[in-house]
Design a protein around this motif. Sequence first.
Motif, mmCIF file in Angstrom:
data_model
loop_
_atom_site.group_PDB
_atom_site.id
_atom_site.type_symbol
_atom_site.label_atom_id
_atom_site.label_comp_id
_atom_site.label_asym_id
_atom_site.label_seq_id
_atom_site.Cartn_x
_atom_site.Cartn_y
_atom_site.Cartn_z
ATOM 1 N N THR A 19 0.712 -1.229 -0.067
ATOM 2 C CA THR A 19 0.023 0.191 0.104
ATOM 3 C C THR A 19 0.728 1.249 0.061
ATOM 4 O O THR A 19 1.691 1.492 0.864
ATOM 5 C CB THR A 19 -0.731 0.093 1.301
ATOM 6 O OG1 THR A 19 -1.648 -1.105 1.165
ATOM 7 C CG2 THR A 19 -1.795 1.198 1.348
ATOM 8 N N PRO A 20 0.656 2.051 -0.972
ATOM 9 C CA PRO A 20 1.245 3.481 -0.896
ATOM 10 C C PRO A 20 0.992 4.275 0.252
ATOM 11 O O PRO A 20 -0.021 4.056 1.025
ATOM 12 C CB PRO A 20 0.943 4.224 -2.204
ATOM 13 C CG PRO A 20 -0.456 3.793 -2.378
ATOM 14 C CD PRO A 20 -0.292 2.409 -1.969
ATOM 15 N N VAL A 21 1.773 5.458 0.462
ATOM 16 C CA VAL A 21 1.167 6.383 1.489
ATOM 17 C C VAL A 21 0.023 7.111 0.996
ATOM 18 O O VAL A 21 -0.095 7.492 -0.204
ATOM 19 C CB VAL A 21 2.235 7.573 1.753
ATOM 20 C CG1 VAL A 21 1.746 8.580 2.405
ATOM 21 C CG2 VAL A 21 3.505 6.858 2.444
ATOM 22 N N GLN A 22 -1.194 7.169 1.948
ATOM 23 C CA GLN A 22 -2.183 7.789 1.399
ATOM 24 C C GLN A 22 -2.421 9.174 2.057
ATOM 25 O O GLN A 22 -2.323 9.181 3.153
ATOM 26 C CB GLN A 22 -3.691 6.980 1.744
ATOM 27 C CG GLN A 22 -3.521 5.625 0.981
ATOM 28 C CD GLN A 22 -4.748 4.817 1.441
ATOM 29 O OE1 GLN A 22 -5.774 5.085 0.894
ATOM 30 N NE2 GLN A 22 -4.391 3.628 2.101
ATOM 31 N N ILE A 23 -2.773 10.111 1.368
ATOM 32 C CA ILE A 23 -2.603 11.652 1.806
ATOM 33 C C ILE A 23 -4.154 12.006 1.843
ATOM 34 O O ILE A 23 -4.957 12.154 1.089
ATOM 35 C CB ILE A 23 -1.745 12.531 0.783
ATOM 36 C CG1 ILE A 23 -0.291 11.982 0.798
ATOM 37 C CG2 ILE A 23 -1.602 14.066 1.338
ATOM 38 C CD1 ILE A 23 0.371 12.958 -0.242
ATOM 39 N N ALA A 33 3.293 6.659 -4.443
ATOM 40 C CA ALA A 33 3.406 5.208 -4.354
ATOM 41 C C ALA A 33 4.801 4.989 -4.774
ATOM 42 O O ALA A 33 5.483 5.723 -5.842
ATOM 43 C CB ALA A 33 2.589 4.572 -5.733
ATOM 44 N N SER A 34 5.486 3.893 -4.190
ATOM 45 C CA SER A 34 6.893 3.733 -4.265
ATOM 46 C C SER A 34 7.175 3.033 -5.724
ATOM 47 O O SER A 34 6.068 2.667 -6.551
ATOM 48 C CB SER A 34 7.426 2.769 -3.522
ATOM 49 O OG SER A 34 8.674 2.125 -3.857
ATOM 50 N N PRO A 35 8.253 3.562 -6.481
ATOM 51 C CA PRO A 35 8.720 3.069 -7.741
ATOM 52 C C PRO A 35 8.800 1.421 -7.684
ATOM 53 O O PRO A 35 8.864 1.057 -8.773
ATOM 54 C CB PRO A 35 9.842 3.856 -7.876
ATOM 55 C CG PRO A 35 10.395 4.436 -6.856
ATOM 56 C CD PRO A 35 9.429 4.603 -5.894
ATOM 57 N N ASP A 36 9.240 1.063 -6.597
ATOM 58 C CA ASP A 36 9.166 -0.508 -6.280
ATOM 59 C C ASP A 36 8.073 -1.172 -6.144
ATOM 60 O O ASP A 36 7.147 -0.893 -5.466
ATOM 61 C CB ASP A 36 10.346 -0.731 -5.267
ATOM 62 C CG ASP A 36 11.742 -0.350 -5.337
ATOM 63 O OD1 ASP A 36 11.964 0.066 -6.594
ATOM 64 O OD2 ASP A 36 12.432 -0.391 -4.306
ATOM 65 N N LEU A 37 8.124 -2.340 -7.018
ATOM 66 C CA LEU A 37 6.890 -3.185 -6.722
ATOM 67 C C LEU A 37 6.833 -3.723 -5.306
ATOM 68 O O LEU A 37 7.573 -4.042 -4.776
ATOM 69 C CB LEU A 37 6.847 -4.330 -7.669
ATOM 70 C CG LEU A 37 6.559 -3.815 -9.121
ATOM 71 C CD1 LEU A 37 6.804 -5.261 -9.917
ATOM 72 C CD2 LEU A 37 5.378 -3.184 -9.451
ATOM 73 N N PHE A 38 5.664 -3.984 -4.592
ATOM 74 C CA PHE A 38 5.286 -4.646 -3.609
ATOM 75 C C PHE A 38 5.992 -3.916 -2.497
ATOM 76 O O PHE A 38 6.370 -4.478 -1.300
ATOM 77 C CB PHE A 38 5.482 -5.922 -3.369
ATOM 78 C CG PHE A 38 5.104 -6.872 -4.726
ATOM 79 C CD1 PHE A 38 3.619 -6.988 -4.716
ATOM 80 C CD2 PHE A 38 5.706 -7.258 -5.731
ATOM 81 C CE1 PHE A 38 3.122 -7.527 -5.831
ATOM 82 C CE2 PHE A 38 5.249 -7.994 -6.879
ATOM 83 C CZ PHE A 38 3.882 -7.992 -6.887
ATOM 84 N N CYS A 39 6.252 -2.600 -2.325
ATOM 85 C CA CYS A 39 6.941 -1.831 -1.451
ATOM 86 C C CYS A 39 5.722 -1.196 -0.314
ATOM 87 O O CYS A 39 4.590 -0.658 -0.675
ATOM 88 C CB CYS A 39 7.515 -0.507 -2.111
ATOM 89 S SG CYS A 39 8.982 -0.084 -1.027
ATOM 90 N N GLU A 94 9.507 -1.193 3.547
ATOM 91 C CA GLU A 94 9.708 -2.371 3.855
ATOM 92 C C GLU A 94 9.740 -3.367 2.542
ATOM 93 O O GLU A 94 8.639 -3.204 1.817
ATOM 94 C CB GLU A 94 9.027 -2.927 4.942
ATOM 95 C CG GLU A 94 9.281 -2.318 6.254
ATOM 96 C CD GLU A 94 8.648 -2.945 7.415
ATOM 97 O OE1 GLU A 94 7.960 -3.839 7.244
ATOM 98 O OE2 GLU A 94 9.179 -3.044 8.597
ATOM 99 N N GLY A 95 10.614 -4.215 2.264
ATOM 100 C CA GLY A 95 10.787 -4.981 1.158
ATOM 101 C C GLY A 95 11.020 -4.814 -0.076
ATOM 102 O O GLY A 95 10.373 -5.215 -1.062
ATOM 103 N N CYS A 96 11.691 -3.684 -0.331
ATOM 104 C CA CYS A 96 11.788 -3.125 -1.426
ATOM 105 C C CYS A 96 13.536 -2.463 -1.470
ATOM 106 O O CYS A 96 13.961 -2.426 -0.548
ATOM 107 C CB CYS A 96 11.183 -1.980 -2.022
ATOM 108 S SG CYS A 96 10.832 -0.777 -0.886
ATOM 109 N N LEU A 97 13.782 -2.125 -2.579
ATOM 110 C CA LEU A 97 15.051 -1.724 -2.824
ATOM 111 C C LEU A 97 15.512 -0.510 -2.329
ATOM 112 O O LEU A 97 16.542 0.110 -2.313
ATOM 113 C CB LEU A 97 15.717 -2.020 -4.239
ATOM 114 C CG LEU A 97 15.738 -3.480 -4.812
ATOM 115 C CD1 LEU A 97 16.208 -3.411 -6.250
ATOM 116 C CD2 LEU A 97 16.634 -4.353 -3.988
ATOM 117 N N THR A 98 14.278 0.301 -2.124
ATOM 118 C CA THR A 98 14.524 1.740 -1.913
ATOM 119 C C THR A 98 13.994 2.112 -0.408
ATOM 120 O O THR A 98 12.746 2.562 -0.428
ATOM 121 C CB THR A 98 14.276 2.689 -2.996
ATOM 122 O OG1 THR A 98 12.887 2.287 -3.211
ATOM 123 C CG2 THR A 98 14.797 2.723 -4.346
ATOM 124 N N GLY A 99 14.779 1.671 0.648
ATOM 125 C CA GLY A 99 14.049 1.615 1.965
ATOM 126 C C GLY A 99 13.753 2.889 2.255
ATOM 127 O O GLY A 99 12.714 3.081 3.021
#
Length: 417
Positions: free
Chosen positions: A53-57, A73-79, A104-109
């Motif tokens: 889930t992305p940050v919801q504003i 939304a993060s550019p990484d999937l499933f982030c 959590e769980g992506c390459l761009t913490g």
Amino acid sequence: MEQFHRHEGMGSGDRAPLNKNFTQVGVLDLGPFEIADVWAHGDYAYLSGLGGTPVQIVDISDPSNPSVAAMAASPDLFCSSQDVKVETVNTKYFKGDLMAVGNEGCLTGLQLWDVSDPTDPQLLSAVSQIGEPEFIHNVYIFEQRDRVYVAAVSSFFEVFSTFLYGFTIGDVMIVDITDPTNPITVGDWGAGKDGGIAFGTPFASSPPFPPGSDCTPPPGGDELCRGDDFPGVFAHDVWVNEQGTLAYVSYWDAGAIILDISDPANPTAVGTAFEPEALGSDEGNAHVAVPARGGNLLLVGDEDFTADPWGFLRIFDTRDPASSTQVGAYATENTLTNPSPAFSYSVHNVVVRGNRAYLSWYDDGIRVVDFSNPAKPREIAAFVPEGLSSFWGVYAHRNLVLGSDFLGGDLYILKMK
């Protein structure tokens, strides 16, 4: 203090709704399991999420009619945007509202966003600190003179990626974000440094881990890994005082550890806050540690996984960090009287405003505790909605109290009477 004991009582599924000194102003249904913690800035609430889930504003300018204004939304999937903080920043590189997201769980913490226009968030940087999937669980923005930093807890992935082998790590990164398009890690604490729990530190055996496992105590601290019910010692959350000189790191099975970060490149452990066994559990699963009264007090959310008892808010006198002592404790009636699965009746997050602590208490809703007398904290307001709920986040903003219900997926907007 009297030792508390549990007895049979109603479980969380039978919990009755409760409204003491609160008015429900508004509510927004965002879907179950999609929101975690909540922060607020200006006319907007920022909600982190799990499971990709992305940050919801959320626009809360009309608290009775909140609405989602945008998503980051993060550019990484499933982030999963596990934690979010927003502050107004004014440096030669950036002027406006800056959002730090721990993923959590992506390459761009660690991701940094320009949310000067909250309806149109702009990603400024998304940098991997270690070059592999990261679990940055919590972040905190702070300033020192003309520079801006993020303290980021970066240990969660290492714990669970080696879960079966019983390895631990505790790591807090200090990242210079004065230029948010070019964040630079300038210091870290943990991973064996200055009392931190070293990466690869083995426990004595496979789960369950017995008391007396091979763990190194922090300076002035008690033996770590005292519990036999949770396999790990790891940093979970971090808060920083208003001066930007002390960081308060909450450790599972290690209590709270106080760091001197006046030199961000050289964080140094200067004290601990570990509850004495006579005042409750012998675990010390500190979930969050928040300074109060200019750092003279420290409020610790204790998410213990033992049955007799767990879930206290603990108040420490930290005027001398090297010899902090617990001076008071508070728990809801359900915490003291009801058996329940793990953390159902446990404090999760804490926000401090003056002499009031605003608490998200999982199944026990939102609680407000007055600690004007730290030795005798007292509950002055409580909110538990009808039906099942699990409150992860709480934030006191202006004259509102925001609560994020992970189980129901609702953002509640409350006002104290």
